[in-house]
Design an enzyme around this catalytic site. Structure first.
Site, PDB file in Angstrom:
ATOM      1  N   ALA A 146       0.882  -1.176   0.000  1.00 24.42           N
ATOM      2  CA  ALA A 146       0.000   0.000   0.000  1.00 24.42           C
ATOM      3  C   ALA A 146       0.911   1.214   0.000  1.00 24.42           C
ATOM      4  CB  ALA A 146      -0.907   0.004   1.226  1.00 24.42           C
ATOM      5  N   TYR A 232      -9.941  -6.335  -1.862  1.00 26.71           N
ATOM      6  CA  TYR A 232     -11.068  -6.121  -0.954  1.00 26.71           C
ATOM      7  C   TYR A 232     -12.270  -5.687  -1.773  1.00 26.71           C
ATOM      8  CZ  TYR A 232     -14.001  -4.430   2.848  1.00 26.71           C
ATOM      9  OH  TYR A 232     -15.047  -4.248   3.717  1.00 26.71           O
ATOM     10  N   TYR A 242     -15.086   2.700  -2.145  1.00 27.00           N
ATOM     11  CA  TYR A 242     -14.040   1.681  -2.191  1.00 27.00           C
ATOM     12  C   TYR A 242     -14.139   0.851  -3.470  1.00 27.00           C
ATOM     13  CZ  TYR A 242     -10.308  -1.263  -0.485  1.00 27.00           C
ATOM     14  OH  TYR A 242      -9.093  -1.898  -0.362  1.00 27.00           O
ATOM     15  N   LYS A 251      -7.764  -2.511  -7.727  1.00 25.27           N
ATOM     16  CA  LYS A 251      -7.914  -3.938  -7.436  1.00 25.27           C
ATOM     17  C   LYS A 251      -8.354  -4.699  -8.683  1.00 25.27           C
ATOM     18  CE  LYS A 251      -6.712  -3.488  -3.138  1.00 25.27           C
ATOM     19  NZ  LYS A 251      -5.352  -3.919  -2.719  1.00 25.27           N
TER      20      LYS A 251
END
Length: 403
Positions: A146, A232, A242, A251
């Site tokens: 991250a 996630y 998100y 992602k």
């Protein structure tokens, strides 16, 4: 108190920790090791490389790999050492050191590389070390990075910066200020197209692909090699900021990379995995807009249902049961789904109901899981760790520690 003894106190700036308790970091490493050892040994990797292994999911992966599977490990992370009594370094700096010490006590290699995992020089150093001092091959690569920025490997003058924003619309909601112990309203503005692309470059799977390409070209990947990256998804209530935001775009890019990697390692019977993780308290998650509100509701319901997991519990179960075990839970896209506990319909229904009841007056009461959320955040920096009650450190000794 001697001249080199420094008293440690908690310091927060918003949702960012500005202090660290090295003794608490050491104890947290011991606690996580103890958890894994309590579960017993299991078959798995023997030589592992953990990119981003100094905290949270990366650290938990390294601990279960070493103390559950009995693997030698290499960790790559970007951390800062202590400088003076006002700058004692980062928690990850101490996590790396205390992990290595415990690994060596157990007869294992726990090599640490401190620097930019994106940089070509770091890749070269790690590959050379594998060839010279690590048995020549690895059978596991965990990619858990991250980062706020990444330099374009093809153009040193260009730097991509990741952002946590929505896509296509603004979203307003409440968030938690841990420093002031209060709620505040927050509006998340939509990202530009350039910001979306930059976040994909930083937080997607491009660098993961490069690592695998170079490791394979160097001949240091063992037959049966596995590599895994963490994603996630979360519930629909968090999609705007998100899953359908810039982080979600990254992602998705990482998932596309996993398919490319799979094609490249099929000749060595390799496996490239995406694992959809559960919501946890990390240095990154506490600054994700609105996300902490979901966490304090989720944690309360999970406490009541006995399904709450910290990073070490979650990753130990992932590797023990799914990566190397025979209890894989996958979805229709082939992703591992250890987040199934969080996503249970009954749990999510209760979380949704609880979120409707949270107000500025009760968010930090027994109604929610706020205490657990805050405690887990402080533990990331060595505070409120069970078994660690020392609030002073010897600066001279800390300065002599080496990763």
């Amino acid at each position: 108190m001697s001249d080199t003894m420094v008293k440690i106190t908690e310091k927060l700036k918003g949702n960012v920790a500005r202090s660290v308790n090295p003794e608490g970091c050491r104890q947290e490493i011991l606690n996580q090791i103890s958890y894994v050892q309590g579960k017993g040994k299991y078959e798995g990797a023997k030589k592992a490389l953990i990119i981003g292994g100094s905290s949270s999911y990366g650290l938990a992966s390294r601990i279960t790999t070493a103390f559950g599977q009995g693997a030698d490990t290499i960790g790559v992370s970007f951390e800062r050492p202590p400088r003076d009594e006002n700058m004692l370094g980062t928690a990850g700096w101490y996590n790396n050191i205390y992990f290595r010490q415990e690994a060596e006590k157990a007869g294992l290699i726990g090599k640490n590389f401190i620097g930019d995992a994106f940089a070509q020089d770091m890749k070269d150093q790690v590959i050379q070390y594998i060839k010279d001092s690590f048995g020549g091959k690895i059978d596991l690569l965990v990619y858990s990075v991250a980062a706020p920025k990444r330099t374009n490997p093809d153009n040193a003058d260009e730097t991509w910066r990741s952002v946590i924003k929505t896509v296509g619309k603004s979203v307003t909601g409440e968030n938690i200020n841990l420093e002031e112990n209060k709620l505040f309203e927050q509006t998340v503005e939509p990202a530009s197209d350039d910001e979306v692309e930059a976040t994909k470059h930083v937080m997607g799977g491009e660098d993961w692909e490069i690592w695998v390409d170079e490791l394979k070209a160097a001949g240091v990947l063992a037959d049966g090699f596995k590599t895994i990256l963490y994603s996630y998804i979360g519930p629909k209530s968090t999609y705007d900021f998100y899953h359908e935001g810039t982080l979600g775009a990254a992602k998705d890019a990482a998932e596309a990379s996993s398919h490319k990697i799979q094609d490249k390692i099929k000749d060595i019977d390799g496996e490239a995995l995406i694992s959809v993780s559960r919501a946890v308290t990390t240095k990154a998650s506490v600054v994700i807009p609105i996300f902490p509100m979901y966490c304090i509701a989720l944690y309360k319901i999970e406490e009541e249902t006995g399904t709450h997991e910290t990073p070490i519990m979650h990753k130990d179960r992932l590797f023990r049961d799914m990566v190397y075990g025979n209890r894989r839970e996958t979805d229709d896209r082939g992703r591992l789904r250890p987040d199934a506990w969080e996503q249970r319909e009954d749990i999510q229904a209760k979380v949704s109901e609880l979120m409707k009841k949270i107000t500025p007056d009760n968010f930090n009461s027994s109604l929610t899981g706020y205490d657990e959320f805050r405690r887990e955040f402080m533990q990331l920096n060595g505070f409120e760790v069970p078994g660690a009650d020392n609030d002073t450190v010897d600066l001279d000794k800390l300065m002599k520690l080496r990763p």
